[in-house]
Write a protein that holds these residues in place. Structure first.
Motif, mmCIF file in Angstrom:
data_model
loop_
_atom_site.group_PDB
_atom_site.id
_atom_site.type_symbol
_atom_site.label_atom_id
_atom_site.label_comp_id
_atom_site.label_asym_id
_atom_site.label_seq_id
_atom_site.Cartn_x
_atom_site.Cartn_y
_atom_site.Cartn_z
ATOM 1 N N GLY A 174 96.617 64.746 -68.061
ATOM 2 C CA GLY A 174 97.912 64.307 -68.150
ATOM 3 C C GLY A 174 98.741 64.552 -67.739
ATOM 4 O O GLY A 174 100.011 64.815 -68.029
ATOM 5 N N ILE A 175 97.815 66.019 -66.740
ATOM 6 C CA ILE A 175 99.540 66.604 -66.465
ATOM 7 C C ILE A 175 100.468 65.743 -65.236
ATOM 8 O O ILE A 175 99.647 64.806 -64.842
ATOM 9 C CB ILE A 175 98.815 67.965 -65.692
ATOM 10 N N ALA A 176 101.478 66.008 -65.087
ATOM 11 C CA ALA A 176 102.829 65.461 -64.308
ATOM 12 C C ALA A 176 101.959 65.888 -62.519
ATOM 13 O O ALA A 176 102.018 67.224 -62.126
ATOM 14 C CB ALA A 176 103.166 65.688 -64.239
ATOM 15 N N TRP A 177 101.313 64.469 -62.061
ATOM 16 C CA TRP A 177 100.751 65.112 -60.833
ATOM 17 C C TRP A 177 100.421 63.803 -59.719
ATOM 18 O O TRP A 177 100.169 62.891 -60.031
ATOM 19 C CB TRP A 177 99.546 66.145 -60.816
ATOM 20 N N ASP A 178 100.748 64.139 -58.443
ATOM 21 C CA ASP A 178 100.867 63.514 -57.487
ATOM 22 C C ASP A 178 99.368 63.828 -56.331
ATOM 23 O O ASP A 178 100.568 64.632 -55.851
ATOM 24 C CB ASP A 178 102.073 62.872 -56.944
ATOM 25 N N GLU A 179 98.382 63.480 -56.410
ATOM 26 C CA GLU A 179 97.390 63.994 -55.563
ATOM 27 C C GLU A 179 98.094 64.069 -54.036
ATOM 28 O O GLU A 179 98.115 65.521 -53.552
ATOM 29 C CB GLU A 179 96.104 62.837 -55.818
ATOM 30 N N ARG A 180 98.697 63.084 -53.647
ATOM 31 C CA ARG A 180 98.968 62.914 -52.433
ATOM 32 C C ARG A 180 100.445 64.308 -51.962
ATOM 33 O O ARG A 180 100.638 64.596 -50.628
ATOM 34 C CB ARG A 180 99.780 61.851 -51.960
ATOM 35 N N SER A 181 101.495 64.573 -52.913
ATOM 36 C CA SER A 181 102.142 65.426 -52.221
ATOM 37 C C SER A 181 102.026 67.039 -52.824
ATOM 38 O O SER A 181 102.634 67.654 -52.438
ATOM 39 C CB SER A 181 103.341 65.018 -52.815
ATOM 40 N N ASP A 182 101.511 66.715 -54.305
ATOM 41 C CA ASP A 182 100.977 68.242 -55.066
ATOM 42 C C ASP A 182 99.908 69.006 -54.181
ATOM 43 O O ASP A 182 100.338 69.976 -54.613
ATOM 44 C CB ASP A 182 101.042 68.038 -56.384
ATOM 45 N N ILE A 183 99.173 68.545 -53.957
ATOM 46 C CA ILE A 183 97.831 69.159 -52.773
ATOM 47 C C ILE A 183 98.334 69.635 -51.912
ATOM 48 O O ILE A 183 98.103 70.958 -51.897
ATOM 49 C CB ILE A 183 96.209 68.662 -53.156
ATOM 50 N N PRO A 184 99.384 69.253 -51.472
ATOM 51 C CA PRO A 184 99.427 69.856 -49.921
ATOM 52 C C PRO A 184 100.470 71.306 -50.293
ATOM 53 O O PRO A 184 100.511 72.174 -49.409
ATOM 54 C CB PRO A 184 100.247 69.019 -49.225
ATOM 55 N N LYS A 185 101.296 71.141 -51.430
ATOM 56 C CA LYS A 185 102.419 72.234 -51.642
ATOM 57 C C LYS A 185 101.458 73.406 -52.093
ATOM 58 O O LYS A 185 101.354 74.343 -52.391
ATOM 59 C CB LYS A 185 103.131 71.445 -52.775
ATOM 60 N N VAL A 186 100.229 72.953 -53.349
ATOM 61 C CA VAL A 186 99.620 73.648 -53.586
ATOM 62 C C VAL A 186 98.823 74.210 -52.419
ATOM 63 O O VAL A 186 98.885 76.080 -52.870
ATOM 64 C CB VAL A 186 98.457 73.493 -54.822
ATOM 65 N N GLN A 187 98.397 74.192 -51.857
ATOM 66 C CA GLN A 187 97.297 74.980 -50.373
ATOM 67 C C GLN A 187 98.519 75.772 -49.522
ATOM 68 O O GLN A 187 98.204 76.579 -49.692
ATOM 69 C CB GLN A 187 96.526 73.532 -49.514
ATOM 70 N N MET A 188 99.650 75.355 -49.384
ATOM 71 C CA MET A 188 100.546 76.205 -48.328
ATOM 72 C C MET A 188 101.111 77.247 -49.383
ATOM 73 O O MET A 188 100.991 78.014 -48.638
ATOM 74 C CB MET A 188 101.979 75.239 -48.345
ATOM 75 N N ALA A 189 101.214 76.814 -50.840
ATOM 76 C CA ALA A 189 101.076 77.842 -51.033
ATOM 77 C C ALA A 189 99.770 79.157 -51.673
ATOM 78 O O ALA A 189 100.715 80.631 -51.701
ATOM 79 C CB ALA A 189 101.629 77.896 -53.177
ATOM 80 N N ALA A 190 99.164 78.405 -51.669
ATOM 81 C CA ALA A 190 97.721 79.194 -51.805
ATOM 82 C C ALA A 190 97.930 80.096 -50.117
ATOM 83 O O ALA A 190 97.348 81.187 -50.199
ATOM 84 C CB ALA A 190 96.633 78.309 -51.896
#
Length: 380
Positions: A176-192
């Motif tokens: 149920g979290i607001a999430w779009d795998e296509r756009s959100d996971i690249p942001k997480v990876q770059m932040a990591a």
């Protein structure tokens, strides 16, 4: 023979670029999502190995023996009205490693610019390992129930989108979290890559829809599950995997699991292991959780995690992708075309690895693997 870590090709900024720009993901079975629906990205992850940000997972002292017994397999299959061959499929999908098990017999094994000691990046195949760790912790009563809210184990997620969400809904990708795998996971990876702990990013997630009401492929769910394993067992995730999965399942080689700047394992993406050990993981599930006569994974968990987990998506179990129809087959799948396919009907395991970041069609992969399994059974 020297061990190769094939991820040397995908270092630092290059991976960040891939994560940000490579938005073509992998297709899922037709029954899992409508054909017109967006295809979830089996995510790219930061290659943090340059900074030494990974943990080693030591192998078994008594590995499960896999005996080389090559067999000529003539594999053809029909996909989208066209007859295709296994050779064409492997070439077209830029396969670097391919292993086929008939029980413990290796009937086909081939490598391109790699060898049997190459450690391939799992990408999202890691999710199936994380599911296994959850199932073992549940059996040990370290986790009381998968219907427990995640905040029972991770109180720091109170007030976030994960507050009150059950472990079950994370496992079936319905948090149920607001999430779009296509756009959100690249942001997480770059932040990591910039040193931000992924756990803090998890605590910033917000609720977008009712948990348990639909399927939304979300890599952050799997990170949270890996954190639950660590917190519930009082053991770092990688050590728990080593003690409860890697060693008792009879893995032959040392693997590594990448971690973030806080030391938390990236249990959603980043196992680096040989194809033979990935095949041993498939063999573990083929044998209902047993290895060398020992019940490593509860049989009940093997069944629960590889059967449909929700009416809104019959093509997904608990972090395993499921074949359609009545064959009972299933697979772990990752970015670019990484697969561990298991066919209980034919007693076959297929592993496919690639360093390619191009899109691939999971529907065709399933069709090809089924043809391989049927041919192995026919020539037995």
């Amino acid at each position: 023979m020297r061990t190769i870590d094939i991820t040397h090709r995908l270092r630092g900024p290059a991976v960040a670029t891939i994560a940000a720009l490579t938005l073509a993901g992998w297709a899922v079975p037709a029954h899992a999502l409508p054909r017109a629906a967006p295809i979830p990205l089996a995510q790219a992850a930061p290659d943090v190995a340059e900074a030494g940000a990974f943990d080693l997972v030591r192998p078994s002292k008594s590995p499960v023996k896999l005996r080389s017994d090559p067999r000529k397999l003539s594999v053809t299959y029909t996909y989208e009205g066209n007859e295709r061959t296994l050779e064409d499929f492997l070439t077209r999908t830029k396969t670097n490693g391919f292993v086929v098990l008939d029980g413990q017999k290796i009937v086909d094994e081939r490598y391109v610019e790699a060898n049997r000691n190459t450690r391939f990046q799992s990408w999202s195949m890691a999710k199936s390992f994380t599911s296994t760790a959850i199932g073992i912790a549940l059996h040990e009563r370290r986790i009381r129930s998968i219907d427990d809210p995640v905040t029972r184990y991770l109180p720091e997620l109170r007030g976030s989108g994960y507050d009150g969400v059950s472990i079950r809904n994370l496992l079936r990708m319905s948090s149920g979290i607001a999430w779009d795998e296509r756009s959100d996971i690249p942001k997480v990876q770059m932040a990591a890559n910039r040193g931000q702990p992924v756990g803090k990013m998890a605590a910033r997630q917000v609720r977008g829809w009712e948990p348990g009401s639909r399927f939304e492929y979300t890599s952050m769910n799997s990170f949270v599950l890996a954190e639950i394993v660590s917190r519930a067992t009082g053991t770092p995730y990688h050590k728990y995997v080593e003690k409860k999965i890697w060693q008792p399942a009879g893995m032959e080689s040392t693997a590594r699991i990448d971690k973030d700047s806080a030391g938390d394992s990236l249990g959603y993406c980043c196992y680096h292991a040989t194809d033979r050990d990935f095949a041993r993981f498939g063999l573990l599930y083929l044998r209902d959780g047993k290895a060398a006569g020992r019940q490593v994974v509860p049989r009940s968990w093997v069944k629960k995690s590889t059967t449909p987990s929700a009416s809104f998506n019959t093509g997904y179990g608990l972090h395993w992708w499921l074949g359609d129809g009545d064959q009972g087959d299933f697979m772990a799948a990752g970015f670019g075309g990484q697969y561990i396919y298991v066919s209980p009907r034919h007693g076959v395991v297929v592993v496919k690895s690639t360093v390619s970041t191009s899109a691939n069609d999971q529907r065709e992969a399933l069709t090809a693997f089924r043809a391989v399994a049927a041919e192995v059974a026919r020539t037995r």
